[in-house]
Design an enzyme around this catalytic site. Structure first.
Site, short mmCIF file in Angstrom:
data_model
loop_
_atom_site.label_atom_id
_atom_site.label_comp_id
_atom_site.label_asym_id
_atom_site.label_seq_id
_atom_site.Cartn_x
_atom_site.Cartn_y
_atom_site.Cartn_z
N ASP A 198 0.84 -1.21 0.00
CA ASP A 198 0.00 0.00 0.00
C ASP A 198 0.87 1.25 0.00
O ASP A 198 1.49 1.59 1.00
CB ASP A 198 -0.90 0.01 1.25
CG ASP A 198 -1.82 1.22 1.26
OD1 ASP A 198 -2.85 1.17 0.57
OD2 ASP A 198 -1.50 2.22 1.95
N HIS A 217 -7.39 9.54 -2.24
CA HIS A 217 -6.77 9.49 -0.91
C HIS A 217 -7.69 10.06 0.17
O HIS A 217 -7.73 9.56 1.30
CB HIS A 217 -5.45 10.27 -0.93
CG HIS A 217 -4.46 9.83 0.10
ND1 HIS A 217 -3.12 9.68 -0.15
CD2 HIS A 217 -4.62 9.49 1.40
CE1 HIS A 217 -2.50 9.28 0.96
NE2 HIS A 217 -3.39 9.16 1.91
N TYR A 230 3.22 9.59 -0.40
CA TYR A 230 4.30 8.99 0.39
C TYR A 230 5.67 9.20 -0.25
O TYR A 230 6.69 8.99 0.40
CB TYR A 230 4.08 7.48 0.61
CG TYR A 230 2.75 7.10 1.25
CD1 TYR A 230 1.92 8.06 1.83
CD2 TYR A 230 2.33 5.78 1.28
CE1 TYR A 230 0.70 7.71 2.40
CE2 TYR A 230 1.12 5.42 1.86
CZ TYR A 230 0.30 6.40 2.41
OH TYR A 230 -0.90 6.04 2.97
N LYS A 253 -2.53 5.85 -4.34
CA LYS A 253 -3.62 6.81 -4.09
C LYS A 253 -3.28 8.17 -4.68
O LYS A 253 -2.11 8.56 -4.74
CB LYS A 253 -3.82 6.99 -2.56
CG LYS A 253 -3.78 5.70 -1.78
CD LYS A 253 -3.99 5.93 -0.29
CE LYS A 253 -3.64 4.68 0.51
NZ LYS A 253 -2.21 4.52 0.80
#
Ligand code: NAP
Length: 284
Positions: A58, A119, A63, A88
């Site tokens: 994930d 997200h 990120y 996302k």
């Protein structure tokens, strides 16, 4: 691959069937704050996880480690099609979705994304973003589309817009954040529930009750919290960058929590370790 319609994972290969027929692993590795950079922590975490047997990864545009995840997959010695990769979109919008998806796919360099999520509903433009994601699915670049941090009112607005039901809603879930209204709505409407921050970002691992339950079960506090998610039938994605903890977190299938432990954990007071966009107003 085993498909578990009950959603209670029996091992790392257990899968659940989503509302579009795609099957998704019930257990995986979270990648937030796993680091980034050539030969860095995130890539090594992915390599270690997939060689341990993890099937689900994930990540997210936000990120900043999609390229690391992609390299980890390439260097992990496991076939791409045996893995399920979630990413996302951070800021919504039709054009932005198309543009950022291409960037994410280029970074990941894995041919297609298994699950693409909005997200958060907090930046608005969810309807147009979701339409763009559905087009990516039609083009075969994404296998399933879903959302994250959607409350019941957000899911209802998507439904009222006449859009197909999302396959997954990823929300914060652990004993102190049970979001029963959202879980119930998702289950009644065929949306698979995926929990994030199952370890409370580490913040409740020293909780007195959790320590006592861990001692009684001869398990670590982290294993107790992950098992709680497994027993509630949530897809769960504990994050770790540490090889030992990546392995430890998988020892959650061959035992169960006793009734006293479940009662204590199910009765924890409301508290969140994360942001909570589930309660933001609908912005379209
Ligand atoms: N959609 C969203 O808005 C959203 C929000 C938050 C998270 N997420 C997703 O959910 C994933 C998991 O959530 P999270 O990263 O917030 O937190 P988490 O998984 O609840 O906790 C991660 C923390 O626990 C530590 N840890 C892991 N295993 C451990 C063990 N066995 N013993 C002791 N400590 C342990 C990790 O440290 P080490 O790495 O040092 O082991 C890290 O500090 C994220 O990585 C991300 O993929 C999504």
């Amino acid at each position: 691959m085993k498909e578990d319609m009950s959603s209670i994972a029996k091992d790392l290969t257990s899968r659940v069937k989503l509302n579009d027929g795609v099957t998704m692993p019930l257990f995986g590795l979270g990648m937030y704050l796993s680091g980034s950079g050539q030969g860095g922590q995130a890539e090594h975490a992915v390599i270690h996880a997939v060689s341990t047997g993890y099937k689900l990864l994930d990540t997210a545009e936000f990120y900043g480690n999609e390229a690391d995840v992609g390299r980890g997959i390439k260097n992990g010695g496991v076939k791409r099609e045996d893995l399920f990769v979630v990413t996302k979109l951070w800021e919504n919008g039709y054009d932005r979705c198309k543009k950022i998806f291409n960037k994410s796919l280029k970074m990941l360099d894995i041919g297609y994304v298994d699950l693409y999520l909005i997200h958060s509903p907090s930046t608005g433009k969810c309807v147009e973003t979701y339409k763009a994601m559905l087009e990516l699915k039609q083009e075969g670049l994404v296998r399933s589309v879903g959302v994250s941090n959607f409350g019941v009112h957000h899911l209802e607005r998507l439904r009222e817009a006449g859009l197909p039901t999302p396959s997954v809603n990823q929300i914060e879930l652990h004993p102190w954040q049970q979001k029963k209204d959202i879980v119930e709505y998702c289950r009644q409407n065929g949306i698979t529930v995926m929990g994030y921050s199952p370890l409370t970002k580490g913040q409740k691992l020293s909780d007195k009750s959790v320590l006592e339950i861990a001692k009684r079960h001869n398990k670590s506090p982290a294993q107790i919290l992950i098992r709680w998610s497994v027993e509630h039938g949530f897809i769960t994605i504990p994050k770790s960058s540490d090889p030992g903890r990546i392995e430890q977190n998988t020892d959650v299938f061959s035992w169960s929590l006793d009734q006293d432990a479940l009662k204590i954990l199910n009765g924890m007071p409301d508290w969140s370790c994360s942001w909570n966009p589930c309660i933001t107003p609908w912005r379209g």
